[in-house]
Each structure stands twice: as structure tokens, then as C-alpha cells.
Design a protein around this motif. Structure first.
Motif: not given
Length: 510
Positions: A26-33, A285-289, A301-306, A508-510
Motif C-alpha cells: 500500500y501507499a498513502f499520500y496526503v498533500g501539505k495543505n 481509504l481516500e475518503k476516510v483519510t 499510523m492509524a490508517r496504515v494499521r487498519d 471497533d475500527a481504528q
């Protein structure tokens, strides 16, 4: 931040595919804004069966005419031939998790990491349409996914330079593949998704991710792509990206309104973002993030740990925040030594001078371990406890009764990580002070001392968790013994912490 279970409309409730290192990571990207500290956030897992270990690779000056081997061997799914390509005069320092095996791809392999210029790389599977795979010439030649990730870490000063480097390497030396692959490359300003295609045609495409973007890759994907991409600063690609598709009858620029890379070159039996291959689609996953914004490292970390993502297939977890103005020695990346569902994220800096023995390479899950005796050079390292094995034990015991144990283990892991976060201000302030006073070596020694201390305390935590989980199972439900004879799973469901392996069952989803 606690999140309730996603509605079933956002979950992909299908059986997990058989474990395959080609369909992995998996890979997650979140822009700086959209982040708390205005840095680009990158997270992910490496999903391979084999052993994983931490490496901090120093910068190196190379002799003129130095060469390196790249590519795959005849043992690969698409047989290949290793070739040599020129090494550059100087390669950069970087940190990555290495692993030991994928058929025909010479070890050590890497999914990426982060280098001294804050260029981060994540490798993600992204197979192509069957026609492309079938036309791949054999033996194929050129760098493969791990080679490209490592070469970007060694040579790139920005994400854009990393994309250009991949394009140049493919054009000059070719590309070896198991059927297509993507890389997420990011720096403190932006990210790029680079998709390298099978077929032996030198095809590749890249899309820029900006400060307001969130992207989750599993598999990697690019969709809408402008026909005039050569004049568009947000896109790059091989010169033949569109013309080759037209020649094959896969795209008609006169009839089709837009060029969609996934629809043209991707697998034809699925869809981008909602096709999915695990229990959560990329769209979910994108919506949750996005809803977590502004996102910080702990939330990533919580997203990666899901637990719908991190299972026995996850060989490790990584999270890094890329921010301008950070001294190279203070570039920090959080790494869980195996799947973060059952292991704490630990802080490492590029200034750390060596990896603890327990986090280095061991024979557990290393190819050839069952048919070869130990190299005496590794005997002390092998005699140490192995972090990967320790936290695999936690996972296997915890997931025997996930409803009872996962929430408690997660709480303890997050508490351990919080203690590390509480220390970050004084640790990094002290290191910066030493560097400003011209005592860089002392700063590196201090970072090494702290990182090793937390790594040792993590091993102690793991031992405590194993003892508690084992005793608890023994005294309550009893220790379940296997009913079959085959310890290696031939394919199908892997160990996970979904209750009854059911993503729709309340938990109990994180």
C-alpha cells in the motif's frame, strides 16, 4: 481520533486473494495543505512473504566506470537477464526496509524509503492488461521495480527529478517487470505516481499530486491523462504513451473524449479506486483519510494499521512527514518492524549510525534458510532476538481472538508510540543544538542512542505482549492446535484480525 466502521457500501467484502508478492504493498499520500504540520505525509506497507529488515545506507563516492547489476533472472515469472548499467559518481544516504525474496528478482529488494534530500519512495503493484504482459519479450532486460526505487533514493534530489530519472532509465536500459508496477515518489512540495508498463515498449506515465490531494494506491493507478501531456507540468510520460495505444486499437483520439490510463493499459477485469483487492477499496481509504484532515503522523499510523489492511501479508509499516528546512541528519521516518497491526512504529533518523542487531537481517523467512547453514559472519546477529519474528508472534496470538485482544493491544501500541512522540521535541531540539554548535557527530551519537533505546524497549514490550497473550489464551479458550498437516498455506485467507474474517461484522475500527 476514533472512527466507526465504514458502511458496507465503502467496503470490498470479497475473499482475500492468495498471497502473492507481485500483488503487494500500500501507499498513502496526503498533500501539505491537508496535514497538521504542513508537510507532505507518506505512509504504507510492504507486503511480501519474506524476511524484512531495516537498513540505513550511507552516502558513497564511487570509482569512475563503476557498474551495477539490475534486472531479473531466468527464474522470474517473465524470464529475464541481468545486465550492468553505469553507477553515478555519488549516491545519497537513505533509509529503507529490505526484504529477501521474490522469484527471479535478486535480493536484497526494497519498496523504497527516504533519502537525505527528503525524497520518499513507495513501490506498489499495478498489473497491466494481458495483451501487454503477453507481448513482453524474453529474456527481458532493464531495471525492475526494486532497482528503480533504490536508484531514485540514491540519485534524486526532488520527486520530479525521481520521475525523470525513471523515464531516462527505461528509455536507455529497458524495463524488467512481473506485469506492471507503480511508484509513489514525494518530497516536501509534491508527489508523483509513476506507472511503468509491461510489454517491452518503454511505456510509462506519471501524474503529479499536489498540496490538496489525497491518494491511496492498492493497486497503483492513474486515470484521466491529457493528450498534450508533454506541455502540461502536472503530467509526464513516454513519447509513445498514446500513439502505441492507438496502434493497438485500444484508444481512438478522434472518437474518445479523454485518455484514461487505467482503462487503456490497466487490468481489464477491474476498475480503478473501487475494484480493490482487500476489504477496503482505495475510494474508501481516500475518503476516510480526507475526513481526518488536517492529518498528523499518528493518524496516518492509524490508517496504515487498519486491521482491514494490515494482516499477515504486511511485512512492515512506514510513515514519514516531509517538511522543508530539516537538516539531513534529522530527517525522521517511523517504521514498524513487521505489520503495524501488531507492532509499534519506532522513530529513526538518517543521522542514526547503525541498526540494532535485533532489527537487522535474520534467517526467519529468508530464502534458502532451510537448505543452507548460517554464514559465520552473521552468527552474533542471528543469535539476537529478531524484531520481525517477535511481533509476528504478537499478531498470531492476538488474531486468534481479535474481538478480545486487538483493542487492548492497539491501545498499548499507541501508548508506546505516544511516549516516543512526547520525547520528539527535546530529542530533536538537542540534536539541532549540537549540530548548530558544530558537534554533528555528537548529535548523531545522541540520535543513535535514543533510537536504539526505544527499539530495545519495543522488544521488551513485544515479549510482554507475547507472554500475556499466550497465557491468556491458555487460561481461557485454550491453545488451539492445528487440525491439518500443511503449515504453509497454498493460497487463500491469510492470518488477519477481522472478527471471523468478516469485514461487515461490527468491530471497533481504528
Amino acid at each position: 481520533m476514533k472512527l466507526t466502521c465504514l458502511p458496507s457500501s465503502l467496503l470490498l467484502a470479497v475473499p482475500l486473494l492468495a498471497s502473492s508478492p507481485a500483488w503487494a504493498s500500500y501507499a498513502f499520500y496526503v498533500g501539505k495543505n491537508l496535514t497538521q504540520d504542513q508537510g507532505v505525509l507518506v505512509g504504507g506497507t510492504g507486503e511480501e512473504v519474506s524476511s524484512h529488515w531495516l537498513e540505513i545506507v550511507p552516502a558513497v563516492d564511487h570509482e569512475p566506470d563503476s557498474m551495477i547489476k539490475v534486472g531479473v533472472t531466468e527464474a522470474a515469472n517473465i524470464p529475464g537477464q541481468l545486465i550492468e548499467i553505469p553507477q553515478v559518481a555519488h549516491t545519497f544516504r537513505y533509509l529503507s526496509m529490505s526484504y529477501s525474496d521474490y522469484a527471479g528478482f535478486p535480493a536484497p529488494l526494497t519498496n523504497g524509503g527516504v533519502n537525505e534530500h527528503q525524497v520518499a519512495v513507495r513501490d506498489v503493484w499495478a498489473t497491466n492488461r494481458e495483451e501487454l504482459i503477453d507481448m513482453t519479450p524474453t529474456p527481458q532486460r532493464g531495471p525492475q521495480y526494486s532497482d528503480l526505487a533504490r536508484l531514485v533514493l540514491e540519485r534524486a534530489t526532488t520527486a520530479r527529478v525521481g520521475v525523470e530519472l525513471i523515464g531516462e532509465l527505461i528509455a536507455e536500459h529497458g524495463y524488467s517487470t512481473y506485469g506492471g508496477n507503480t511508484h509513489l515518489i514525494a518530497d516536501p512540495d509534491e508527489g508523483w505516481v509513476v506507472w511503468e508498463f509491461a510489454g517491452g515498449q518503454g511505456l510509462w506515465a506519471a501524474e503529479r499530486l499536489g498540496p490538496d490531494d489525497v491518494r491511496v494506491l492498492y493497486p497503483g493507478y492513474i486515470e484521466k491523462f491529457p493528450l498534450d501531456y508533454r506541455e502540461n507540468p502536472d503530467f509526464m510520460g513516454s513519447d509513445n504513451l498514446i500513439t502505441f495505444a492507438e496502434e493497438q486499437g485500444w484508444f481512438d483520439s478522434q472518437a474518445d473524449e479523454a485518455f484514461n490510463v487505467f482503462e487503456v493499459y490497466g487490468r481489464q477485469d477491474t476498475r480503478a479506486r473501487t475494484g480493490g483487492y482487500k476489504y477496503m477499496t482505495q475510494a474508501a481509504l481516500e475518503k476516510v483519510t480526507e475526513e481526518m484532515a488536517p492529518v498528523d503522523e499518528r493518524e496516518m499510523m492509524a490508517r496504515v494499521r487498519d486491521h482491514r489492511i494490515a494482516d499477515d501479508e504486511a511485512g512492515y509499516g512506514q510513515v514519514v512527514s516531509l517538511r522543508k528546512g530539516i537538516d539531513a541528519d534529522l530527517i525522521r521516518i517511523w517504521v514498524a518492524p513487521t505489520g503495524s497491526l501488531a507492532a509499534p512504529f519506532l522513530p529513526w533518523w538518517l543521522g542514526v549510525q547503525q541498526v540494532p542487531l535485533e532489527y537487522g537481517q535474520h534467517r526467519y523467512l529468508t530464502k534458502g534458510a532451510a537448505s543452507n547453514f548460517l554464514n559465520p559472519d552473521f552468527q552474533v546477529q542471528e543469535a539476537s532476538d529478531f524484531a520481525g519474528r517477535r511481533f509476528k508472534q504478537v499478531m498470531y496470538l492476538m488474531c486468534e481472538d481479535p474481538d478480545a485482544y486487538r483493542p487492548q493491544v492497539t491501545e498499548l501500541l499507541e501508548g508506546f508510540e505516544q511516549a516516543s512522540f512526547d520525547d520528539m521535541p527535546w530529542v530533536e531540539r538537542s540534536a539541532r543544538t549540537l549540530i548548530d554548535q558544530g558537534q554533528r557527530n555528537d548529535a548523531r551519537e545522541m540520535l543513535t542512542f535514543y533510537a536504539h533505546g526505544r527499539a530495545e524497549e519495543a522488544m521488551d514490550l513485544g515479549e510482554t505482549l507475547v507472554d500475556w497473550l499466550y497465557a491468556s489464551l491458555e487460561l481461557t479458550s485454550g491453545l488451539r492446535r492445528p487440525g491439518g498437516e500443511q503449515i504453509n498455506d497454498p493460497g487463500g485467507e491469510t492470518v488477519n484480525c477481522l472478527v471471523d474474517a468478516d469485514p461487515d461484522k461490527p468491530q471497533d475500527a481504528q
